[in-house]
Design a protein around this motif. Structure first.
Motif, PDB file in Angstrom:
ATOM      1  N   ALA A  85      44.479  25.543  30.896  1.00  0.00           N
ATOM      2  CA  ALA A  85      43.087  24.876  30.565  1.00  0.00           C
ATOM      3  C   ALA A  85      41.863  25.174  31.498  1.00  0.00           C
ATOM      4  CB  ALA A  85      43.234  23.289  30.279  1.00  0.00           C
ATOM      5  N   LYS A  86      40.659  24.759  30.869  1.00  0.00           N
ATOM      6  CA  LYS A  86      39.574  24.771  31.602  1.00  0.00           C
ATOM      7  C   LYS A  86      39.547  24.096  33.046  1.00  0.00           C
ATOM      8  CE  LYS A  86      36.742  23.649  28.407  1.00  0.00           C
ATOM      9  NZ  LYS A  86      35.658  23.205  27.704  1.00  0.00           N
ATOM     10  N   GLU A  87      40.351  22.939  32.917  1.00  0.00           N
ATOM     11  CA  GLU A  87      40.410  22.106  34.104  1.00  0.00           C
ATOM     12  C   GLU A  87      41.375  22.783  35.192  1.00  0.00           C
ATOM     13  OE1 GLU A  87      41.111  20.931  30.924  1.00  0.00           O
ATOM     14  OE2 GLU A  87      39.076  19.899  30.648  1.00  0.00           O
ATOM     15  N   ASP A  88      42.388  23.716  34.445  1.00  0.00           N
ATOM     16  CA  ASP A  88      43.017  24.215  35.614  1.00  0.00           C
ATOM     17  C   ASP A  88      42.196  25.397  36.168  1.00  0.00           C
ATOM     18  OD1 ASP A  88      45.143  22.899  34.630  1.00  0.00           O
ATOM     19  OD2 ASP A  88      46.122  24.408  33.582  1.00  0.00           O
ATOM     20  N   VAL A  89      41.321  26.152  35.533  1.00  0.00           N
ATOM     21  CA  VAL A  89      40.611  27.164  36.003  1.00  0.00           C
ATOM     22  C   VAL A  89      39.562  26.576  36.956  1.00  0.00           C
ATOM     23  CG1 VAL A  89      38.763  28.971  35.507  1.00  0.00           C
ATOM     24  CG2 VAL A  89      40.833  28.594  33.998  1.00  0.00           C
ATOM     25  N   GLN A  90      38.895  25.536  36.795  1.00  0.00           N
ATOM     26  CA  GLN A  90      37.937  24.962  37.755  1.00  0.00           C
ATOM     27  C   GLN A  90      38.604  24.467  38.868  1.00  0.00           C
ATOM     28  OE1 GLN A  90      36.654  21.878  35.080  1.00  0.00           O
ATOM     29  NE2 GLN A  90      34.756  22.533  34.744  1.00  0.00           N
ATOM     30  N   GLU A  91      39.932  23.778  38.899  1.00  0.00           N
ATOM     31  CA  GLU A  91      40.646  23.677  40.004  1.00  0.00           C
ATOM     32  C   GLU A  91      41.225  25.027  40.981  1.00  0.00           C
ATOM     33  OE1 GLU A  91      44.696  21.331  41.302  1.00  0.00           O
ATOM     34  OE2 GLU A  91      44.014  21.108  39.317  1.00  0.00           O
ATOM     35  N   PHE A  92      41.483  25.888  40.212  1.00  0.00           N
ATOM     36  CA  PHE A  92      41.817  27.145  41.031  1.00  0.00           C
ATOM     37  C   PHE A  92      40.665  27.781  41.525  1.00  0.00           C
ATOM     38  CE2 PHE A  92      42.442  31.752  40.720  1.00  0.00           C
ATOM     39  CZ  PHE A  92      43.570  31.882  41.363  1.00  0.00           C
ATOM     40  N   VAL A  93      39.641  27.902  40.926  1.00  0.00           N
ATOM     41  CA  VAL A  93      38.384  28.804  41.336  1.00  0.00           C
ATOM     42  C   VAL A  93      37.805  27.717  42.466  1.00  0.00           C
ATOM     43  CG1 VAL A  93      36.040  29.274  40.980  1.00  0.00           C
ATOM     44  CG2 VAL A  93      37.815  29.830  39.054  1.00  0.00           C
ATOM     45  N   LYS A  94      37.959  26.371  42.476  1.00  0.00           N
ATOM     46  CA  LYS A  94      37.395  25.733  43.478  1.00  0.00           C
ATOM     47  C   LYS A  94      38.148  25.916  44.728  1.00  0.00           C
ATOM     48  CE  LYS A  94      36.299  20.648  44.636  1.00  0.00           C
ATOM     49  NZ  LYS A  94      36.343  19.231  44.236  1.00  0.00           N
ATOM     50  N   ALA A  95      39.437  25.859  44.818  1.00  0.00           N
ATOM     51  CA  ALA A  95      40.301  26.020  45.827  1.00  0.00           C
ATOM     52  C   ALA A  95      40.317  27.289  46.337  1.00  0.00           C
ATOM     53  CB  ALA A  95      41.873  25.821  45.279  1.00  0.00           C
ATOM     54  N   ALA A  96      40.070  28.503  45.479  1.00  0.00           N
ATOM     55  CA  ALA A  96      39.950  29.787  45.921  1.00  0.00           C
ATOM     56  C   ALA A  96      38.356  29.904  46.584  1.00  0.00           C
ATOM     57  CB  ALA A  96      39.749  30.601  44.787  1.00  0.00           C
ATOM     58  N   GLY A  97      37.286  29.224  46.376  1.00  0.00           N
ATOM     59  CA  GLY A  97      36.170  29.336  46.938  1.00  0.00           C
ATOM     60  C   GLY A  97      36.064  28.717  48.358  1.00  0.00           C
ATOM     61  N   LYS A  98      37.096  27.908  48.798  1.00  0.00           N
ATOM     62  CA  LYS A  98      37.231  27.381  50.014  1.00  0.00           C
ATOM     63  C   LYS A  98      37.898  28.268  50.958  1.00  0.00           C
ATOM     64  CE  LYS A  98      37.700  22.499  48.446  1.00  0.00           C
ATOM     65  NZ  LYS A  98      38.717  21.579  48.298  1.00  0.00           N
ATOM     66  N   CYS A  99      38.616  29.394  50.727  1.00  0.00           N
ATOM     67  CA  CYS A  99      39.041  30.363  51.448  1.00  0.00           C
ATOM     68  C   CYS A  99      38.106  31.286  52.095  1.00  0.00           C
ATOM     69  CB  CYS A  99      40.320  31.023  50.804  1.00  0.00           C
ATOM     70  SG  CYS A  99      41.329  30.075  49.937  1.00  0.00           S
ATOM     71  N   ASP A 100      38.298  31.791  53.044  1.00  0.00           N
ATOM     72  CA  ASP A 100      37.234  32.702  53.697  1.00  0.00           C
ATOM     73  C   ASP A 100      37.594  34.225  53.735  1.00  0.00           C
ATOM     74  OD1 ASP A 100      39.452  32.529  55.690  1.00  0.00           O
ATOM     75  OD2 ASP A 100      38.292  32.316  57.336  1.00  0.00           O
ATOM     76  N   PHE A 101      38.481  34.589  52.792  1.00  0.00           N
ATOM     77  CA  PHE A 101      39.078  35.639  52.560  1.00  0.00           C
ATOM     78  C   PHE A 101      39.235  36.185  50.934  1.00  0.00           C
ATOM     79  CE2 PHE A 101      42.547  32.772  52.866  1.00  0.00           C
ATOM     80  CZ  PHE A 101      43.430  33.077  51.450  1.00  0.00           C
ATOM     81  N   ASP A 102      39.357  37.286  50.874  1.00  0.00           N
ATOM     82  CA  ASP A 102      39.212  37.709  49.277  1.00  0.00           C
ATOM     83  C   ASP A 102      40.375  37.453  48.326  1.00  0.00           C
ATOM     84  OD1 ASP A 102      36.667  38.862  49.548  1.00  0.00           O
ATOM     85  OD2 ASP A 102      37.375  40.945  49.950  1.00  0.00           O
ATOM     86  N   ILE A 103      40.248  37.034  47.194  1.00  0.00           N
ATOM     87  CA  ILE A 103      41.208  36.549  46.397  1.00  0.00           C
ATOM     88  C   ILE A 103      41.099  37.497  45.071  1.00  0.00           C
ATOM     89  CG2 ILE A 103      42.575  34.908  45.183  1.00  0.00           C
ATOM     90  CD1 ILE A 103      41.586  32.924  47.499  1.00  0.00           C
ATOM     91  N   ASP A 104      41.862  37.947  44.537  1.00  0.00           N
ATOM     92  CA  ASP A 104      41.767  38.900  43.186  1.00  0.00           C
ATOM     93  C   ASP A 104      42.767  38.240  42.188  1.00  0.00           C
ATOM     94  OD1 ASP A 104      39.661  40.675  44.305  1.00  0.00           O
ATOM     95  OD2 ASP A 104      41.416  41.869  45.020  1.00  0.00           O
ATOM     96  N   VAL A 105      42.257  38.070  40.948  1.00  0.00           N
ATOM     97  CA  VAL A 105      43.185  37.913  39.789  1.00  0.00           C
ATOM     98  C   VAL A 105      43.108  39.054  38.854  1.00  0.00           C
ATOM     99  CG1 VAL A 105      43.406  36.340  37.965  1.00  0.00           C
ATOM    100  CG2 VAL A 105      42.532  35.512  39.940  1.00  0.00           C
ATOM    101  N   PHE A 106      44.376  39.471  38.502  1.00  0.00           N
ATOM    102  CA  PHE A 106      44.086  40.544  37.478  1.00  0.00           C
ATOM    103  C   PHE A 106      45.373  40.688  36.555  1.00  0.00           C
ATOM    104  CE2 PHE A 106      46.620  42.026  41.572  1.00  0.00           C
ATOM    105  CZ  PHE A 106      47.688  42.881  41.062  1.00  0.00           C
ATOM    106  N   TYR A 107      45.015  41.372  35.500  1.00  0.00           N
ATOM    107  CA  TYR A 107      46.031  41.546  34.239  1.00  0.00           C
ATOM    108  C   TYR A 107      45.559  42.765  33.561  1.00  0.00           C
ATOM    109  CZ  TYR A 107      47.623  41.284  29.484  1.00  0.00           C
ATOM    110  OH  TYR A 107      48.365  41.191  28.467  1.00  0.00           O
ATOM    111  N   ASN A 108      46.624  43.599  33.751  1.00  0.00           N
ATOM    112  CA  ASN A 108      46.528  44.935  33.080  1.00  0.00           C
ATOM    113  C   ASN A 108      45.735  45.710  34.172  1.00  0.00           C
ATOM    114  OD1 ASN A 108      48.317  44.976  30.964  1.00  0.00           O
ATOM    115  ND2 ASN A 108      46.851  44.697  29.519  1.00  0.00           N
ATOM    116  N   ARG A 109      44.665  46.236  33.637  1.00  0.00           N
ATOM    117  CA  ARG A 109      43.909  47.002  34.750  1.00  0.00           C
ATOM    118  C   ARG A 109      42.560  46.279  34.926  1.00  0.00           C
ATOM    119  NH1 ARG A 109      42.428  51.668  30.909  1.00  0.00           N
ATOM    120  NH2 ARG A 109      43.153  50.274  29.369  1.00  0.00           N
ATOM    121  N   ILE A 110      42.256  44.910  34.538  1.00  0.00           N
ATOM    122  CA  ILE A 110      41.298  44.326  34.761  1.00  0.00           C
ATOM    123  C   ILE A 110      41.322  43.347  36.194  1.00  0.00           C
ATOM    124  CG2 ILE A 110      39.777  42.393  33.854  1.00  0.00           C
ATOM    125  CD1 ILE A 110      40.815  43.160  31.245  1.00  0.00           C
TER     126      ILE A 110
END
Length: 75
Positions: free
Chosen positions: A10-35
């Motif tokens: 859900a959109k709420e899951d995406v918001q929670e995930f992105v907010k948690a990722a934003g607190k990290c001081d390192f790179d985080i990538d999400v991928f599926y196939n070639r994207i």
């Protein structure tokens, strides 16, 4: 570097995930196939096919972010 499989239902899951990722001081990538999307970009993550299992690649370590990954992890 670690990789985990997650599912954001859900959109709420995406918001929670992105907010948690934003607190990290390192790179985080999400991928599926070639994207590959920056996990700190809410528009980028929302543009992905959320009906699919996504792979998250972390270029660092954070206990707090690992808890978020566990919440959305695919068994």
């Amino acid at each position: 570097m670690c990789q985990k499989q997650i599912k954001l239902n859900a959109k709420e899951d995406v918001q929670e995930f992105v907010k948690a990722a934003g607190k990290c001081d390192f790179d985080i990538d999400v991928f599926y196939n070639r994207i590959i999307i920056d996990a700190k970009s809410i528009l980028g993550v929302l543009s992905m096919d959320l009906t699919r299992v996504l792979t998250v690649q972390c270029h660092g370590e954070s206990k707090e972010f690992n808890r978020t990954l566990q919440k959305f992890a695919v068994a």
